[in-house]
Design an enzyme around this catalytic site. Structure first.
Site, PDB file in Angstrom:
ATOM      1  N   HIS A 157      23.818 -44.994  -6.264  1.00 63.04           N
ATOM      2  CA  HIS A 157      24.003 -45.574  -5.217  1.00 63.04           C
ATOM      3  C   HIS A 157      23.277 -47.040  -5.403  1.00 63.04           C
ATOM      4  CE1 HIS A 157      19.714 -44.121  -4.932  1.00 63.04           C
ATOM      5  NE2 HIS A 157      19.558 -45.073  -4.000  1.00 63.04           N
TER       6      HIS A 157
ATOM      7  N   LYS B 276       8.049 -28.687 -11.932  1.00 57.76           N
ATOM      8  CA  LYS B 276       7.573 -28.549 -10.273  1.00 57.76           C
ATOM      9  C   LYS B 276       8.544 -27.349  -9.640  1.00 57.76           C
ATOM     10  CE  LYS B 276       5.453 -32.775 -10.827  1.00 57.76           C
ATOM     11  NZ  LYS B 276       5.779 -32.972 -12.192  1.00 57.76           N
TER      12      LYS B 276
ATOM     13  N   GLU C  22      23.281 -50.864  -6.750  1.00 61.06           N
ATOM     14  CA  GLU C  22      24.520 -51.336  -7.435  1.00 61.06           C
ATOM     15  C   GLU C  22      23.796 -52.203  -8.395  1.00 61.06           C
ATOM     16  OE1 GLU C  22      26.098 -54.596  -5.017  1.00 61.06           O
ATOM     17  OE2 GLU C  22      24.326 -55.098  -4.279  1.00 61.06           O
TER      18      GLU C  22
ATOM     19  N   LYS D  35      14.084 -28.982  -5.816  1.00 58.06           N
ATOM     20  CA  LYS D  35      14.307 -28.660  -6.894  1.00 58.06           C
ATOM     21  C   LYS D  35      14.816 -27.241  -7.377  1.00 58.06           C
ATOM     22  CE  LYS D  35      15.155 -32.438  -9.182  1.00 58.06           C
ATOM     23  NZ  LYS D  35      16.290 -32.722  -9.766  1.00 58.06           N
TER      24      LYS D  35
END
Length: 606
Positions: free
Chosen positions: A309, A405, A311, A417
């Site tokens: 996302h 983690k 650029e 996660k």
């Protein structure tokens, strides 16, 4: 000195030596010569002078760089002198009917001695006088083998560098007290501090290209006891392939001191997955994602999709790869957010990738504690969007970049996660796509890691802040992490969590000390400050839960976690309602959800 002036000087010196030598030979033997006339001597000297210059030209004696002279140059001198003497003697025999053998023999010896001496004396003067006069840094070379000798020769012969070798250190007792190229071998590597003090060493060069990381760490610890700057020669594979030369020293890096050798890859299996296929990398502009793109490119995919996302970061990796692999395969930069489900579906439908490496994620632990909703949106929902789109359009292999983690998580980042792992494990049971995850420890030099922070603090003059003196972490390099992702994709059968055997965990405070010393400072100069454990941080990290790992590695140093039953209804509830939860409740919910699944695993390992 110009080339023409140099040639003229050498021709003049040789002419003087040739004429002096034959006359000197005559006067040495004059009492013993029964027949000899000055016309014969004059004729012989002119003949010898002409023949010498002819053979000197033939053997390039005037074009050699005598500051680099060695045995090869001496052989050239002997050949030129011998042939010129033989030629002059034969001509004298043809003209006068006899040869003064003893005169020519003495002349030959004087030629070799004086011409060779004139060349090699230049080398000695240059090394011993000019080298010292240039105010070069006194240098200790660690390793008196072939590489160390080569380094010494390069430093002695190259006036452009600022190092001057004055001593060797080597653990081979057979080399003690020897002199190599006039440089003494002073003792073992354990005596580095003593040698540095004795010779007033300013720079140390570690010249053992085959040195493993464990031994390098031991040597560096000895070097760090001194104030000398420590550098290392390139790796042996880089020297052998000609990528770099032996005198291209580099500073010792933190990753050199991990004490663990990198995992070797199954190149053939990875090639089957990537070569000729379409590969999509999400988070392609990030530190991990961009390195995955570099590694993938080496295997020549049919098409490489760079999705991110930001650029600027996507533009950067796009330009880098197109410059390196122009016209070899198609590279497509894609600006998209993994949270935008419809955009991700559009990309999948258009390009239909064969392999997806999902590296897009929020990973900064303290920031995610303050922004749990964004952590869920990016790490959980973003993963769900990419994974479901992969299933929808027949992706063969999907690899999630996870984190250590995620094991018994105590923070929002680790919990999201772990929940992302649950999403793909659940989806794997219903899909033809092989969904797998790879858990990393901390990646040296990646965005958000401690290394860039420590470097900024050192550049600012310190102190370096460490949360706790006993805090430990597992570490790996960015290329190693990226290669593990690719290896996991090659090993994927569906539902696995792959983990690298990362050796022993490293104390953060030791990492900080090493980085300070590698930067050329003492710990006292920069200082260390303990700031306390931050929100969500653990004192020690784990890579797999207690009953979560199979005992046998599926690949050298790569282990696979046991699959776990996931209560997906609670994951679904989180995804549907996270936006309506207040921040405090959301933090508690993701922590409880992630840890309940861990507890379930402990009770019911498959």
């Amino acid at each position: 000195m110009t080339y023409k002036k140099r040639i003229a000087m050498l021709v003049g010196i040789d002419s003087l030596i040739v004429l002096t030598a034959i006359y000197l030979g005559y006067f040495i033997l004059h009492p013993y010569l029964s027949i000899f006339t000055m016309p014969i001597l004059l004729f012989s000297s002119i003949t010898l002078l002409i023949s010498h210059h002819i053979f000197a030209h033939f053997y390039h004696l005037y074009k050699k760089a005598w500051q680099y002279a060695s045995v090869g140059e001496l052989v050239g001198i002997v050949k030129a002198v011998t042939l010129s003497i033989v030629t002059a003697a034969l001509i004298q025999s043809l003209v006068y009917g006899h040869i003064y053998v003893r005169v020519y023999f003495i002349t030959w010896m004087l030629h070799v001695l004086l011409i060779g001496g004139s060349r090699f004396s230049w080398r000695m003067v240059r090394h011993r006088l000019i080298g010292k006069a240039l105010n070069k840094k006194r240098t200790l070379i660690i390793g008196a083998g072939a590489a160390g000798t080569m380094v010494a020769r390069q430093l002695l012969n190259n006036s452009d560098n600022d190092l001057y070798p004055v001593a060797f250190a080597d653990d081979d007792p057979k080399k003690f007290n020897l002199h190599i190229m006039g440089i003494p071998v002073e003792g073992k590597t354990e005596s580095i501090k003593t040698i540095v003090e004795k010779y007033k060493i300013e720079n140390i060069v570690i010249a053992i290209p085959s040195l493993n990381k464990k031994d390098l760490k031991v040597i560096f610890e000895e070097c760090s006891k001194t104030n000398a700057k420590t550098q290392i020669i390139p790796k042996i594979e880089d020297l052998m392939t000609g990528k770099v030369s032996v005198n291209e020293f580099r500073d010792v890096k933190v990753e050199d001191l991990l004490g663990r050798e990198p995992v070797e890859l199954d190149i053939q299996a990875i090639s089957k997955k990537i070569t000729g296929n379409t590969v999509l990398v999400t988070g392609a502009g990030g530190s991990i994602g961009s390195e995955i793109c570099r590694q993938v490119s080496k295997f020549k995919p049919k098409k490489l999709l760079l999705l991110g996302h930001g650029e600027n970061s996507i533009y950067s990796i796009d330009m880098e790869l197109k410059n390196m692999y122009q016209n070899e395969f198609e590279i497509v930069p894609i600006i998209a957010d993994v949270q935008d489900r419809y955009r991700i579906i559009e990309v999948m439908e258009q390009h239909k990738p064969d392999v997806v490496y999902h590296a897009a994620a929020h990973k900064h632990v303290p920031l995610m504690e303050y922004n749990p909703r964004e952590a869920v949106k990016n790490n959980v929902i973003g993963t769900k969007n990419v994974a479901e789109a992969s299933d929808m359009f027949g992706v063969k292999t999907f690899v999630l970049v996870s984190s250590d983690k995620a094991v018994n998580p105590t923070n929002v980042m680790g919990s999201t996660k772990r929940i992302a792992e649950m999403v793909i494990q659940h989806l794997d049971k219903e899909s033809q796509t092989n969904f797998v995850a790879v858990r990393f420890g901390n990646v040296l030099g990646s965005r958000g890691s401690v290394i860039p922070l420590f470097k900024k603090q050192i550049q600012a003059g310190g102190p370096v802040t460490v949360t706790h003196p006993d805090m430990t972490r597992y570490f790996m390099t960015i290329p190693e992490a990226s290669r593990l992702v690719m290896q996991a994709g090659a090993l994927a059968r569906g539902g696995e969590i792959f983990v690298l055997d990362m050796g022993e965990p490293v104390k953060i405070v030791d990492l900080a000390k090493n980085l300070i010393q590698l930067s050329g400072y003492s710990i006292e100069e920069i200082g260390l400050k303990f700031s306390g454990i931050r929100p969500g941080e653990k004192m020690y990290e784990e890579l797999l839960g207690e009953n979560e790992v199979h005992g046998k590695a599926v690949f050298p140093k790569i282990f696979i976690g046991k699959s776990v039953e996931v209560d997906y209804s609670k994951v679904y509830n989180l995804i549907e309602n996270y936006f309506s939860f207040d921040q405090e409740y959301l933090c508690g919910y993701v922590l409880e959800l992630a840890n309940k699944q861990e507890n379930l695993l402990m009770k019911n390992p498959n």
